[in-house]
Design a protein around this motif. Structure first.
Motif, PDB file in Angstrom:
ATOM      1  N   ASN A 108       0.879  -1.355   0.156  1.00  0.00           N
ATOM      2  CA  ASN A 108      -0.098   0.090   0.180  1.00  0.00           C
ATOM      3  C   ASN A 108       0.785   1.276  -0.013  1.00  0.00           C
ATOM      4  N   LEU A 109       1.891   1.347   0.907  1.00  0.00           N
ATOM      5  CA  LEU A 109       2.884   2.525   0.722  1.00  0.00           C
ATOM      6  C   LEU A 109       3.364   2.878  -0.417  1.00  0.00           C
ATOM      7  N   THR A 156       0.871   4.222  -2.832  1.00  0.00           N
ATOM      8  CA  THR A 156       0.510   5.556  -2.414  1.00  0.00           C
ATOM      9  C   THR A 156       1.701   6.458  -2.921  1.00  0.00           C
ATOM     10  N   ALA A 157       2.651   6.162  -2.630  1.00  0.00           N
ATOM     11  CA  ALA A 157       3.985   6.995  -2.793  1.00  0.00           C
ATOM     12  C   ALA A 157       4.213   6.819  -4.396  1.00  0.00           C
ATOM     13  N   GLN A 185       2.565  10.093  -6.011  1.00  0.00           N
ATOM     14  CA  GLN A 185       2.820  11.449  -5.825  1.00  0.00           C
ATOM     15  C   GLN A 185       4.046  11.984  -6.792  1.00  0.00           C
ATOM     16  N   ILE A 196       6.384   8.235   4.271  1.00  0.00           N
ATOM     17  CA  ILE A 196       4.886   7.960   4.628  1.00  0.00           C
ATOM     18  C   ILE A 196       4.637   7.218   5.732  1.00  0.00           C
ATOM     19  N   GLN A 197       5.320   6.105   5.728  1.00  0.00           N
ATOM     20  CA  GLN A 197       5.169   4.826   6.797  1.00  0.00           C
ATOM     21  C   GLN A 197       5.455   5.711   8.215  1.00  0.00           C
ATOM     22  N   THR A 230       0.410   9.882   5.204  1.00  0.00           N
ATOM     23  CA  THR A 230       0.426  10.199   3.955  1.00  0.00           C
ATOM     24  C   THR A 230       0.755  11.779   3.542  1.00  0.00           C
ATOM     25  N   ASN A 231       0.158  12.640   4.459  1.00  0.00           N
ATOM     26  CA  ASN A 231       0.204  14.079   3.924  1.00  0.00           C
ATOM     27  C   ASN A 231       1.508  14.740   4.463  1.00  0.00           C
TER      28      ASN A 231
END
Length: 252
Positions: free
Chosen positions: A180-181, A184-185, A188, A209-210, A214-215
């Motif tokens: 998932n990380l 997501t990354a 970006q 992020i981990q 995320t933000n």
């Protein structure tokens, strides 16, 4: 004196010791002849304590699982477990957990700006408010009471931590979260290239992020309250560990 001999008292026996050889401190000592037909060498077993105590472990709702085996993380050396980005899942998940290197870690009770509260726990410092974490814990006898202790900020022992959220359970969740990380990354934009994160920069960003959510600002210099490293430093350390893991796994 009796007949020119030293009086040794009533006993007719001489009580030693008889001087055989003299030695200085730390010198080798003669122990006798070695029988070449037999193995006369004593070697250490090389076994080490796991550091976990298995007594009074809670029983999971699945009676088919071995509660003791669940405390031992499986060896992870699969060169073929690759994310669509080309990143090796096992190497990165190991890097993310080994950076913290503490399966029984329990952080302080904190709340973010949105009012979400919890405690960072385990090797990857999952938040105790994480639904997947809570599902694992509550599935065990006494799990709900343990969650209540976590939520109220009470003191948690390392033994309790590994009983209710075992290393193997953490590792399974780490693998899932690693995928998932990366996903997501990879969506970006890297401010250095102006394009989506790829390669080593993707690994750094996934770790950031981990580490902080995320933000979190890319390459942030903010320091996590549970760790002395900045967000950027954490990403760089994870990248280095990832490369070392690939080499040790013979995946290069």
């Amino acid at each position: 004196m009796r007949n020119n001999f030293v009086d040794l008292g009533c006993t007719p026996y001489f009580i030693g010791p008889v001087l055989f050889m003299t030695y200085r401190e730390k010198e080798p000592i003669f122990l006798g002849r070695i029988d070449t037909d037999k193995n006369s060498i004593s070697s250490p077993t090389g076994l080490k304590s796991s550091g976990f105590r298995f007594n009074n472990s809670p029983i999971t709702s699945n009676n088919g699982n071995d509660a003791v085996a669940n405390l031992i993380p499986a060896s992870k050396e699969n060169c073929n477990k690759i994310h669509v980005s080309g990143t090796n899942i096992d190497a990165l998940s190991s890097a993310l957990s080994n950076t913290q290197n503490n399966y029984n870690f329990v952080g302080n009770y904190v709340c973010d700006s949105n009012g979400n509260c919890g405690r960072a726990i385990g090797a990857m410092q999952f938040m105790s408010s994480n639904p997947d974490v809570r599902k694992i814990i509550v599935s065990k006898a006494g799990g709900q009471e343990f969650l209540s202790k976590l939520d109220s900020g009470e003191q948690i022992t390392g033994e309790e931590m590994t009983q209710y959220f075992s290393p193997s359970e953490q590792q399974t969740l780490i693998d899932s979260q690693t995928n998932n990380l990366l996903s997501t990354a990879s969506q970006q934009i890297d401010p250095i290239t102006g394009k989506a994160f790829t390669g080593e920069r993707l690994i750094e960003r996934a770790a950031q992020i981990q580490f902080a959510g995320t933000n979190i600002t890319i390459d942030s210099q903010a320091i996590n309250p549970n760790d002395a490293k900045t967000v950027k430093e954490y990403g760089e350390k994870t990248k280095t560990k990832y490369k070392q893991n690939l080499q040790s796994m013979n995946c290069l």
